[in-house]
Design a protein around this motif. Structure first.
Motif, short mmCIF file in Angstrom:
data_model
loop_
_atom_site.label_atom_id
_atom_site.label_comp_id
_atom_site.label_asym_id
_atom_site.label_seq_id
_atom_site.Cartn_x
_atom_site.Cartn_y
_atom_site.Cartn_z
N GLU A 200 48.89 42.31 39.96
CA GLU A 200 48.44 41.18 40.76
C GLU A 200 49.58 40.28 41.22
OE1 GLU A 200 47.41 40.00 36.44
OE2 GLU A 200 48.10 41.75 37.54
N SER A 201 50.75 40.39 40.59
CA SER A 201 51.90 39.58 40.99
C SER A 201 52.85 40.33 41.91
CB SER A 201 52.66 39.11 39.73
OG SER A 201 51.83 38.35 38.88
N GLY A 202 52.50 41.55 42.27
CA GLY A 202 53.36 42.35 43.12
C GLY A 202 54.42 43.12 42.37
N LEU A 203 54.39 43.07 41.04
CA LEU A 203 55.38 43.81 40.25
C LEU A 203 55.00 45.28 40.17
CD1 LEU A 203 55.87 41.28 37.29
CD2 LEU A 203 57.30 41.58 39.33
N ASN A 204 56.03 46.12 40.08
CA ASN A 204 55.82 47.56 40.04
C ASN A 204 54.95 47.95 38.84
OD1 ASN A 204 56.37 50.42 39.36
ND2 ASN A 204 57.68 50.31 41.16
N ALA A 205 53.94 48.76 39.10
CA ALA A 205 53.03 49.19 38.03
C ALA A 205 53.04 50.70 37.85
CB ALA A 205 51.61 48.71 38.33
N THR B 261 40.97 51.31 49.51
CA THR B 261 42.42 51.58 49.53
C THR B 261 43.28 50.41 49.07
OG1 THR B 261 42.50 50.93 51.87
CG2 THR B 261 42.19 53.26 51.39
N ASN B 262 42.76 49.18 49.14
CA ASN B 262 43.58 48.00 48.81
C ASN B 262 43.44 47.72 47.32
OD1 ASN B 262 45.17 45.75 49.02
ND2 ASN B 262 43.54 44.43 49.80
N THR B 263 44.37 48.23 46.52
CA THR B 263 44.24 48.18 45.06
C THR B 263 45.47 47.60 44.40
OG1 THR B 263 45.08 50.45 44.86
CG2 THR B 263 42.69 50.18 45.02
N TRP B 264 45.26 47.04 43.22
CA TRP B 264 46.35 46.62 42.34
C TRP B 264 45.82 46.62 40.91
CZ3 TRP B 264 43.82 43.66 45.88
CH2 TRP B 264 43.10 42.55 45.43
N THR B 265 46.71 46.74 39.95
CA THR B 265 46.32 46.77 38.56
C THR B 265 46.42 45.37 37.97
OG1 THR B 265 46.67 47.85 36.42
CG2 THR B 265 48.63 47.29 37.67
N ALA B 266 45.94 45.20 36.76
CA ALA B 266 46.01 43.91 36.07
C ALA B 266 47.03 44.02 34.94
CB ALA B 266 44.64 43.53 35.52
N ARG B 267 47.96 43.10 34.92
CA ARG B 267 48.99 43.12 33.87
C ARG B 267 48.35 43.01 32.50
NH1 ARG B 267 53.50 45.55 33.92
NH2 ARG B 267 53.49 45.01 36.13
N GLY B 268 47.20 42.29 32.42
CA GLY B 268 46.54 42.11 31.13
C GLY B 268 45.34 43.02 30.93
N HIS C 136 42.54 45.80 38.63
CA HIS C 136 42.25 44.38 38.45
C HIS C 136 40.76 44.14 38.72
CE1 HIS C 136 42.37 40.03 39.22
NE2 HIS C 136 43.53 40.01 38.60
N ASP C 137 40.20 43.10 38.07
CA ASP C 137 38.78 42.81 38.25
C ASP C 137 38.42 42.54 39.71
OD1 ASP C 137 38.19 43.16 35.60
OD2 ASP C 137 38.11 41.02 35.09
N ASP C 138 39.35 41.95 40.47
CA ASP C 138 39.07 41.68 41.89
C ASP C 138 38.88 42.97 42.67
OD1 ASP C 138 39.24 39.01 41.37
OD2 ASP C 138 41.22 38.71 42.26
N VAL C 139 39.63 44.01 42.28
CA VAL C 139 39.48 45.32 42.93
C VAL C 139 38.12 45.90 42.58
CG1 VAL C 139 40.37 47.66 43.10
CG2 VAL C 139 41.96 45.73 42.95
#
Length: 957
Positions: free
Chosen positions: A168-173, A206-213, A224-227
């Motif tokens: 969610e912060s744009g960091l590589n996952a 297609t617009n996805t991101w993971t959650a650091r927590g 991420h929950d938003d996804v």
């Protein structure tokens, strides 16, 4: 409404969507996971849980279920009470193991910890390999048959959720092992396509991101929950629209379609009384006509929770450019806060050549009135108290007509027609022949009254119950004279900027775009804001109102918001052209490297002669593998000799070949063998690694272009690309675009002389195609690899890119500034003659040096400012490859090209004779048992017993 009973087969995403994200609308009736389709559909295995292991009870259940292949049994036991089956393929990533008894088991983490394999050695079948896909495809076909036999296929949904690259912060996952997100998304695509083609409905995101927590840790497939929330909206909508029995009335509903191009479920209604627009998010609605009506109603609604409804009607649709349905200005308006309703003129649907029908419908089917009724019903259901109709040209006509039937509404129209008879004669004749064949001439349109004439016949309908903002470009002479002037006269107004006596019509006749063009997005949205301001008040009654103050500034104050926006839209903005090339990829032969280095020096010489456009920075990056580092000084010396300001921004980026090799199958096309770093995943990492630490924030757009290490640029090439970029950004300032150029030079270097032809070339080569990436897309810059732009840019490719949120197009009228070098047919041994649509000129040179010198010293004319952008017409395509030497795989785009009633046949040819046939069917893919000797494939498409299209492979496989 009761919750739906959903049987889940898959991994984390499907499980999460039916528990944490279901908001009570779904109830999980059964669950199977950690079970590949290959394992599930090939019978029980002899594997056992090892006596020394101590698995958790949950692991035991999963493992025993996989060992016995429980999937079909488990689903069948719940079939009677199941409303839907939800599938995801994420667990296929583990691959399977082939056991000694010929059965399979999923190679899950639980298997590796706790299961002892018996019956001899096992072998891994890795996900994504040809072997895995062929096994999986056969298993998937059996699974689909099982679902059909149990009545569940119409109610089965596959999740197609892209693996995430960042948190969610744009960091590589990305994980440090296994597939990258880009590789996984490419690998999964054909699995998804197979199930889609087999009749399984697909819900894509297609617009996805993971959650650091995330509770299972950040990874590309732990979202991420938003996804999950965004996917849940789509899924709930699909399930509700297709619920086989609606508890409210017990009626049976039809299985929904998924509109991939517009990312919307398609809800179908038998009558307008059934029509229900109250779904959150985006839905395409289709209302069937009554028996006495001719055309359905079709609209796209985006429910954003506002009290305002914007209703948009489209204008003329060049059929070679646009596919139906067309929801105009969707990209320009989709991020607004109001509810949006886009109307499609369904009178166009029966005809391939009709571009404009003004939403009038036919003599016995008044579409305008029916759409007005549909809008009124949607507004009531959505709680919209303000309705603003928008449209340009023919869509402006429709918006004026709809507003006249909607009390209390407003219309915002741009360069509209107001009398159909006064439009261009050719368009009117075609409209009459298709929609009103009973009319002998355009004069009979007068019998339709205000349905066809809003200038004079419609004057009586303009009353105090609705208001109009009529915007007209002052240099659009046809529309000023033939449409604005009679409209204004019938309202007692002059055809110039002003307000009607009753305060219900405002004319704005200014220069906000050129000719009949519509305003750019940065101008359109402020106009919408203007039309929504001071709602309910007569126009012009309060000179100090925000609405009137804004209007007065439109032409009086050059610093006004809209005026400034129009100027900004037309003005070039600073951009970065990022030019990539890879020198010789995986080549190791010293003689070949020396030969290509000499050619590469010529390439760099032509780059050094480029005109650097104003407001454009250029960065040249040469990717060089570490094993060729001894060549770096020579390349750097070439950089140092550049005289056009590019010396400081040219750089060498070193990369390492993977220790395990590139995994290119034996017998692959030469481009795959010689260009492994252009493969998906690796090409993205090249950019990511070479751009580390750079800040792109000062640029309005980044242009990503590549070129091969032996082709040439004329001095005006980058100047032309910069001009095209400005044009594209004016049209779609916030949407990424991919652009190819149709014209180029094709150079043939022979032993005795060299020849250069100016051609229209229907294969766009690296160096003549590029991405335009606006600032709001910079987080995904690595994904916009110019090597991923297709060579053949047609309507089919454009639709596929549009589904990814990218506009793909072809510049037809570019200057030829790129030289595609062919030396003895190059490595692939292919003649390019079949790709030449036209030869516009030819010139012969004494030798290659003379040719290069002429190119570098050329004086290409300045690029045009009136670009003609249009993809080619789609064509029947055939690709063939060998699998493990003995099998030839042939694939076409048949099902995407042709509708019901068409069939295709495949011939396997050797030495001009047919040796095998796959007779007429609807299959896109077939397989032949082929001899080792080179073969070719021909295909024939027929309808009603007649051959209507054909093609063949250009070279043997």
């Amino acid at each position: 409404m009761r919750p739906l009973n959903v049987f889940v087969y898959g991994g984390g995403p499907a499980a999460a969507l039916t528990t944490d994200q279901s908001d009570g609308s779904m109830r999980r009736s059964g669950f199977v996971s950690r079970q590949s389709l290959i394992s599930a559909m090939n019978g029980p295995s002899a594997a056992t849980i090892g006596p020394s292991s101590t698995p958790r009870p949950a692991d035991v259940r999963l493992l025993n279920a996989d060992i016995r292949g429980s999937l079909c049994t488990d689903i069948a036991s719940k079939a009677e009470g199941t409303d839907a089956v939800l599938v995801d393929l994420f667990d296929e990533r583990f691959g399977v193991e082939l056991l000694g008894d010929g059965t399979y088991i999923t190679r899950s983490p639980e298997r590796l910890k706790h299961v002892a394999l018996t019956g001899g050695p096992s072998s891994l079948v890795a996900f994504g390999t040809e072997e895995h896909f062929e096994l999986w495809r056969a298993a998937a076909d059996r699974f689909v048959s099982f679902l059909a036999d149990n009545g569940l296929l119409p109610h089965t949904y596959l999740l197609d959720i892209a693996w995430a690259q960042t948190d969610e912060s744009g960091l590589n996952a990305e994980l440090p092992f296994g597939l990258t997100s880009a590789e996984a998304n490419v690998a999964f695509a054909r699995y998804v396509d197979h199930l889609r083609n087999a009749g399984v409905d697909v819900v894509s995101h297609t617009n996805t991101w993971t959650a650091r927590g995330h509770k299972w840790g950040p990874s590309p497939y732990n979202f991420h929950d938003d996804v999950y929330a965004a996917v849940a909206v789509k899924l709930n909508l699909a399930l509700r629209a297709a619920n086989p029995r609606d508890p409210r009335d017990g009626t049976v509903r039809r299985t929904p379609e998924w509109d991939e191009r517009h990312h919307a479920v398609v809800a179908k209604w038998d009558t307008i009384e059934q029509f229900d627009s109250r779904h959150e998010g985006r839905v395409q609605h289709v209302v069937a006509p009554r028996s006495d009506q001719r055309h359905p109603l079709r609209c796209l609604i985006q429910n954003n929770g506002s009290d305002t409804l914007l209703v948009i009607s489209h204008g003329a649709l060049p059929r070679a450019k646009y596919s139906l349905p067309r929801f105009e200005w969707l990209a320009s308006l989709e991020n607004r806060g109001e509810k949006l309703m886009f109307l499609a003129d369904t009178a166009l649907e029966p005809y391939d050549d009709l571009e404009l029908a003004w939403f009038t419908g036919s003599a016995k089917d008044d579409l305008t009135s029916r759409y007005a009724e549909l809008v009124a019903q949607a507004a009531r259901q959505l709680g919209a108290t303000k309705i603003l109709f928008l449209g340009g040209s023919g869509g402006g006509f429709a918006s004026l007509a709809l507003a006249a039937k909607t009390p209390g509404s407003r219309a915002l129209v741009f360069n509209p027609q107001t009398n159909i008879r006064n439009y261009w004669a050719k368009s009117v004749r075609l409209y009459l022949s298709r929609i009103f064949p009973e009319f002998d001439s355009a004069s009979q349109l007068g019998t339709l009254g205000s349905r066809a004439d809003l200038a004079t016949q419609g004057a009586a309908e303009i009353a105090a119950n609705h208001q109009i903002f009529y915007v007209q470009n002052d240099d659009d002479a046809h529309h000023v004279e033939r449409h604005l002037a009679p409209f204004a006269a019938s309202r007692g107004m002059e055809p110039r900027t002003g307000i009607s006596a009753d305060g219900n019509i405002r004319l704005i006749v200014e220069h906000f775009a050129t000719g009949h063009n519509m305003p750019y997005r940065v101008v359109l949205n402020p106009f919408v804001d203007l039309a929504l301001a001071n709602w309910g008040c007569a126009l012009g009654k309060d000179p100090h109102s925000p609405e009137n103050a804004a209007v007065s500034r439109l032409w009086d104050d050059p610093a006004s918001d809209l005026k400034a926006s129009a100027a900004i839209a037309a003005r070039p903005q600073k951009k970065l052209v990022w030019l990539d090339t890879i020198f010789c990829d995986a080549e190791t032969d010293v003689d070949i490297l020396n030969r290509y280095m000499a050619r590469f020096m010529m390439t760099l010489h032509t780059i050094g002669q480029q005109r650097v456009p104003k407001d454009t920075d250029i960065r040249l990056v040469v990717h060089l593998s570490r094993d060729k580092s001894e060549l770096a000084p020579k390349i750097q010396a070439a950089f140092d000799s550049l005289t056009n300001g590019m010396r400081a921004t040219s750089t060498i980026h070193f990369y390492e070949h993977p220790a395990q090799g590139y995994g290119v199958p034996e017998g692959s096309h030469i481009d795959r063998v010689k260009n492994p770093n252009k493969q998906p995943g690796r090409r993205e990492r090249l950019f990511a690694d070479s751009s580390q630490g750079l800040d792109f924030g000062e640029y309005a757009a980044v242009v990503r272009i590549s070129m091969d290490d032996d082709d040439l640029f004329l001095p005006g090439h980058l100047d032309q690309i910069s001009s095209l970029t400005d044009f594209v950004l004016q049209d779609t300032p916030n949407t990424p675009s991919a652009v190819g150029m149709y014209q180029c030079y094709l150079a043939h270097v022979g032993d005795t002389d060299s020849r250069m032809e100016h051609v229209s070339f229907n294969r766009v080569i690296p160096g003549n195609k590029f991405f335009v990436v606006p600032r709001n897309q910079y987080s995904s810059l690595a994904d916009f690899s110019p090597w991923s732009i297709p060579e053949y840019i047609d309507d089919e490719a454009a639709e596929a890119f549009l589904a990814r949120g990218i506009k793909l197009t072809l510049a037809r009228n570019n200057q030829p500034t790129f030289v595609y070098m062919r030396r003895s047919l190059n490595l692939s041994g292919q003649s390019k003659a079949p790709f030449i649509d036209a030869v516009h000129g030819s010139r012969t040179f004494a030798n290659e040096v003379d040719l290069v010198s002429t190119v570098a010293g050329g004086n290409a004319p300045r690029p045009t400012t009136q670009w003609q952008l249009q993809p080619l017409d789609r064509m029947l395509r055939l690709t063939c490859s060998r699998i493990e030497g003995a099998i030839v795989r042939a694939e076409t785009n048949f099902s995407r090209m042709f509708g019901p009633g068409h069939q295709i046949a495949y011939y396997l040819m050797k030495d001009g004779s047919r040796i095998d046939t796959k007779w007429y069917s609807t299959d896109d893919v077939v397989f032949f048992d082929a001899p080792a000797a080179p073969c070719s494939v021909r295909v024939f498409v027929r309808k009603d017993g007649k051959i209507i299209d054909r093609t063949a492979t250009r070279h043997a496989v």
